[in-house]
Design a protein around this motif. Sequence first.
Motif, mmCIF file in Angstrom:
data_model
loop_
_atom_site.group_PDB
_atom_site.id
_atom_site.type_symbol
_atom_site.label_atom_id
_atom_site.label_comp_id
_atom_site.label_asym_id
_atom_site.label_seq_id
_atom_site.Cartn_x
_atom_site.Cartn_y
_atom_site.Cartn_z
ATOM 1 N N MET A 47 -5.694 7.205 8.670
ATOM 2 C CA MET A 47 -4.413 6.356 8.203
ATOM 3 C C MET A 47 -4.060 5.466 9.399
ATOM 4 S SD MET A 47 -1.513 8.398 5.957
ATOM 5 C CE MET A 47 -1.962 8.992 4.771
ATOM 6 N N SER A 48 -3.815 4.184 8.999
ATOM 7 C CA SER A 48 -3.415 3.483 10.230
ATOM 8 C C SER A 48 -1.838 3.717 10.476
ATOM 9 C CB SER A 48 -3.557 1.964 9.641
ATOM 10 O OG SER A 48 -2.462 1.693 8.804
ATOM 11 N N GLY A 49 -1.374 3.457 11.518
ATOM 12 C CA GLY A 49 -0.165 3.389 12.041
ATOM 13 C C GLY A 49 0.892 2.782 11.153
ATOM 14 N N ALA A 50 0.508 1.469 10.792
ATOM 15 C CA ALA A 50 1.478 0.657 9.878
ATOM 16 C C ALA A 50 1.521 1.637 8.413
ATOM 17 C CB ALA A 50 0.996 -0.630 9.506
ATOM 18 N N LEU A 51 0.694 2.031 7.987
ATOM 19 C CA LEU A 51 0.814 2.812 6.831
ATOM 20 C C LEU A 51 1.650 4.059 7.172
ATOM 21 C CD1 LEU A 51 -0.021 3.231 3.687
ATOM 22 C CD2 LEU A 51 -2.053 4.330 4.502
ATOM 23 N N ILE A 52 1.569 4.866 8.050
ATOM 24 C CA ILE A 52 2.286 5.734 8.181
ATOM 25 C C ILE A 52 3.758 5.424 8.410
ATOM 26 C CG2 ILE A 52 2.735 7.795 10.091
ATOM 27 C CD1 ILE A 52 -0.109 7.761 10.352
#
Length: 57
Positions: free
Chosen positions: A1-6
Amino acid sequence: MSGALIETEVRTILNTRKQEATEETVLRMMKAGKVPAEEIAEYLGLGISDIRELGDS
């Protein structure tokens, strides 16, 4: 998971919890019967229709 999604997921969870807490506060205030719906709406920055809708649920 990407940081932006988290970050987005965390923000969504926090916003959901904030909304739930506000609704719980409205219901407690209405149950106490000491504060008119108009004042609850003003204190919490909600519309009077939102307050009445919560009271009907």
